[in-house]
Design an enzyme around this catalytic site. Structure first.
Site, short mmCIF file in Angstrom:
data_model
loop_
_atom_site.label_atom_id
_atom_site.label_comp_id
_atom_site.label_asym_id
_atom_site.label_seq_id
_atom_site.Cartn_x
_atom_site.Cartn_y
_atom_site.Cartn_z
N GLY A 86 1.37 2.45 10.89
CA GLY A 86 2.28 3.58 10.70
C GLY A 86 3.29 3.75 11.81
N GLY B 296 2.47 -0.95 4.48
CA GLY B 296 2.51 0.47 4.12
C GLY B 296 3.92 0.98 3.97
CG ASN C 18 -1.83 1.15 1.33
OD1 ASN C 18 -1.91 1.95 0.39
ND2 ASN C 18 -2.54 1.27 2.44
CD1 TRP C 19 3.57 0.94 -2.86
CD2 TRP C 19 3.75 2.16 -4.73
NE1 TRP C 19 4.34 0.24 -3.73
CE2 TRP C 19 4.47 0.96 -4.90
CE3 TRP C 19 3.72 3.07 -5.79
CZ2 TRP C 19 5.16 0.65 -6.08
CZ3 TRP C 19 4.40 2.78 -6.96
CH2 TRP C 19 5.11 1.59 -7.10
CE LYS C 20 -0.58 3.31 4.72
NZ LYS C 20 -0.77 3.50 6.15
CD GLU D 104 -4.10 -2.36 7.14
OE1 GLU D 104 -2.96 -2.60 6.77
OE2 GLU D 104 -4.68 -1.28 6.92
CB SER E 295 4.00 -1.42 12.58
OG SER E 295 3.58 -0.08 12.69
CG HIS F 22 -6.42 1.88 4.68
ND1 HIS F 22 -6.06 2.93 5.51
CD2 HIS F 22 -5.37 1.02 4.68
CE1 HIS F 22 -4.85 2.69 5.99
NE2 HIS F 22 -4.40 1.54 5.50
P1 PGA Z 1 2.08 0.57 7.81
O1 PGA Z 1 0.68 0.75 7.09
O2 PGA Z 1 2.70 -0.69 7.28
O3 PGA Z 1 2.85 1.80 7.46
O4 PGA Z 1 1.77 0.46 9.29
C1 PGA Z 1 -0.15 -0.35 6.85
C2 PGA Z 1 -1.45 0.14 6.26
O5 PGA Z 1 -1.98 1.16 6.70
O6 PGA Z 1 -1.97 -0.50 5.32
#
Ligand code: PGA
Length: 247
Positions: A167, A230, A6-8, A161, A209, A91
């Protein structure tokens, strides 16, 4: 194993996007692990058109609309045309921006109608001592899947999640025994919501994470089918290290 990157909004330039895509193609070949990239929409279009590799693409969200006079919206159909075969829905960052359970349920229906495989995100904000977070997960799953015809429900991938783990760093992610308990619980709820024994084939992913330091332990004993990743998925050093922990 399935890895969804997930590149956000981390990636904003085509050069970095192309490098990550090239790394993904190499890693699919060398590890045999399934990789799905979820870039921001314009970059998805640029990378996925004419994609002949085994790397698949996912939308990070889709519009609630089916098209027409809707400035700024990207519909499920437009994502399919761009080369996506999956869509991340519900999400927590989209829920925080206004997606309610019923909006998520409608988006699931739109994704299925266009042939996209939905990756449904569920997760509690915090853990209480009385297990109320379990009831919360049940409600999110029921609200999202309940509106779909039973046959479609079996196609949905569930990504667990927990918001408290997103994050941050590996030190703050879930412990593998807690994850194992949640994966079992999600499978139990899916068995109630899906027809016959079809939930046995449902994929359950974990996100929050995931880093090279914890992915192996999380994969080993939790019963998860893969990960939604992420920040570590856009780090050209961490991403290959993550995958290598799984082979
Ligand atoms: P993260 O994000 O790996 O940076 O915790 C995961 C997500 O929100 O899909």
């Amino acid at each position: 194993m399935l890895i969804v990157a997930n590149w956000k909004a981390y990636i904003e330039d085509l050069k970095r996007a192309k490098k990550l895509f090239a790394a993904g193609k190499r890693l699919v070949r060398t590890t045999g692990i399934g990789i799905v990239l979820a870039p921001p929409a314009p970059l998805l279009g640029a990378l996925a058109s004419g994609n002949k590799s085994k790397v698949a693409f996912s939308a990070q969200d889709i519009s609630l609309t089916t098209g027409g006079a809707q400035t700024g919206e990207s519909t499920a159909g437009a994502y399919v045309a761009a080369g996506a075969t999956y869509a991340i829905l519900g999400h927590s960052e989209r829920r925080a921006a206004g997606d309610t359970d019923s909006i998520v349920a409608e988006k699931l229906a739109r994704a299925c109608a266009s042939g996209l495989t939905p990756i449904l995100c569920v997760g509690e904000r915090e853990r209480d001592g009385e297990g109320r977070y379990l009831a919360f997960i049940r409600e999110e799953l029921t609200a999202a899947l309940g509106g779909l015809p039973p046959k479609e429900r079996a196609k949905v991938i569930v990504a667990y999640e927990p918001l408290w783990a997103i994050g941050r760093t590996a030190a703050f992610a879930i412990e593998s025994n807690d994850l194992a308990e949640m994966v079992l619980y999600i499978r139990k709820v899916l068995a109630e919501l899906l027809p016959g024994k079809s939930s046995a084939r449902s994929l359950v992913l974990y996100g929050g994470s995931v880093e090279p330091e914890n992915i192996r332990a999380l994969a080993a004993s939790s019963g998860v089918d893969g990960f939604l990743i992420g920040h570590a998925s856009v780090d050209p050093d961490m991403f290959p290290r993550l995958l290598k922990q799984l082979v």
